[in-house]
Design an enzyme around this catalytic site. Structure first.
Site, PDB file in Angstrom:
ATOM      1  N   HIS A   1      26.408 -87.354 -26.039  1.00 22.64           N
ATOM      2  CA  HIS A   1      27.127 -88.347 -25.297  1.00 22.64           C
ATOM      3  C   HIS A   1      26.550 -89.776 -24.985  1.00 22.64           C
ATOM      4  O   HIS A   1      26.340 -90.132 -23.908  1.00 22.64           O
ATOM      5  CB  HIS A   1      27.877 -87.753 -23.967  1.00 22.64           C
ATOM      6  CG  HIS A   1      29.027 -88.831 -23.737  1.00 22.64           C
ATOM      7  ND1 HIS A   1      30.235 -88.406 -23.165  1.00 22.64           N
ATOM      8  CD2 HIS A   1      29.311 -90.083 -23.902  1.00 22.64           C
ATOM      9  CE1 HIS A   1      31.124 -89.109 -22.938  1.00 22.64           C
ATOM     10  NE2 HIS A   1      30.701 -90.327 -23.320  1.00 22.64           N
TER      11      HIS A   1
ATOM     12  N   ARG B   1      36.256 -88.869 -27.461  1.00 23.56           N
ATOM     13  CA  ARG B   1      36.090 -87.895 -26.316  1.00 23.56           C
ATOM     14  C   ARG B   1      36.360 -86.638 -26.951  1.00 23.56           C
ATOM     15  O   ARG B   1      37.022 -86.531 -28.269  1.00 23.56           O
ATOM     16  CB  ARG B   1      37.456 -88.008 -25.342  1.00 23.56           C
ATOM     17  CG  ARG B   1      37.420 -89.007 -24.481  1.00 23.56           C
ATOM     18  CD  ARG B   1      36.641 -88.597 -23.134  1.00 23.56           C
ATOM     19  NE  ARG B   1      36.477 -89.743 -22.141  1.00 23.56           N
ATOM     20  CZ  ARG B   1      35.300 -90.452 -22.207  1.00 23.56           C
ATOM     21  NH1 ARG B   1      34.542 -90.504 -23.008  1.00 23.56           N
ATOM     22  NH2 ARG B   1      35.197 -91.278 -21.146  1.00 23.56           N
TER      23      ARG B   1
END
Ligand code: OXD
Length: 312
Positions: A275, A227
């Site tokens: 991502h 993250r």
């Protein structure tokens, strides 16, 4: 059975079709603010607005459609669902192998100097660069759950000295394991390529900072796929600037999509992707979710229940 789905960043059609195929008699719909009064028994979600869970009062379970549960867990708690309605994560569902592939690719691109060979090709240069000494490239994986364990085993299979660090003790063939705050220093000091696949929790926010990255072996490298909140961006930039770190591959960012004027986009020693290190696979995920719903309907326990205190 009533199932509601909402994941604004995903194409929901395959999810809705796949659910209809698996539960032909169920009432299945895509959530929207206009139909917020409609109550479901099961919710499938990824990055929904707070109003989504807050609108649901009869849920038996919420299924997270991504690997990391941090965002959904916050909404789940805020909607007052903690304690009575389980939040359930996917158990791998084809994501671990993608993550292992991504990390190995980033590792090999750096250690085997593929960027330099790319430049050579651009100038039609035929030249062998020195072979690498694997012993000089110990790889440390932070996070040894289903995803991190697969990453560590994959790296170890290519004979890189491999270390792993996790919150609680873990044992993995071919991987030297460390755990807890007490062993973090020893893990970092023995690592040159640091891979972070940790969940984002209060304890791991900002864990990639000047103090931790500064303990890596000289000319270290960072691969961050957990993250964006793990990384203190200014610290990474300062360490790249000073030469303390040789480079980084980043797939996750504090703000996503990464703003077009962010310095990372054009940094010569940062490779980045939007991502995509482990993309949720609809079929594999729905097979798991359908199995878990069937188990719950039969009063059986399911794996992957998120522990709100632990944060994953
Ligand atoms: C995630 C995902 O959790 O993409 O980041 O699944």
């Amino acid at each position: 059975m009533k199932i509601v789905v909402y994941a604004p960043e995903m194409d929901l059609k395959p999810w809705l079709d796949g659910l209809a195929g698996r539960f032909p008699a169920a009432d299945i719909w895509r959530w929207s603010a206009d139909c917020a009064d409609r109550q479901a028994e099961y919710a499938l979600a990824w990055s929904p607005p707070a109003a989504f869970l807050a609108s649901q009062r009869t849920l038996k379970a919420v299924f997270c459609l991504g690997a990391g549960v941090d965002r959904l867990l916050a909404l789940h708690g805020a909607a007052g669902l903690g304690g009575r309605t389980p939040l359930v994560r996917l158990d791998d569902a084809g994501m671990a192998v993608q993550m292992a592939e991504y990390v190995c690719h980033a590792l090999f691109t750096h250690t085997r100097q593929f960027a330099a060979y790319q430049q050579q090709q651009e100038h039609a240069v035929w030249k062998t660069l020195p072979a690498i000494d694997r012993a000089a490239w110990p790889v440390g994986v932070m996070g040894l759950g289903a995803i991190g364990a697969r990453v560590a085993r994959s790296v170890a299979a290519f004979d890189y000295p491999t270390l792993g660090w996790s919150r609680s003790p873990k044992s993995l063939d071919g991987v030297s394991t460390f755990h807890g705050d007490g062993q973090l220093d020893a893990f970092l000091r023995a690592t040159r390529v640091l891979v972070c696949v940790l969940p984002l929790t209060a304890a791991t926010t900002g864990i990639l900072n000047a103090a931790t990255l500064g303990k890596l072996r000289p000319d270290g490298y960072l691969i961050s796929t957990g993250r964006g909140g793990h990384l203190v961006e200014a610290d990474l930039l300062a360490m790249l600037e000073s030469g303390r770190l040789g480079g980084a591959t980043l797939d996750v960012f504090a703000i996503e999509p990464l703003p077009a004027d962010h310095v990372f986009w054009r940094h010569p020693r940062i490779q980045l992707t939007p991502h995509i290190s482990a993309i949720t696979l609809v079929g594999a995920s729905l097979d798991q979710i359908a199995g878990k719903i069937a188990a719950m309907e039969n009063g059986q326990p399911v794996t992957g229940r998120v522990d709100a205190d632990r944060g994953y």
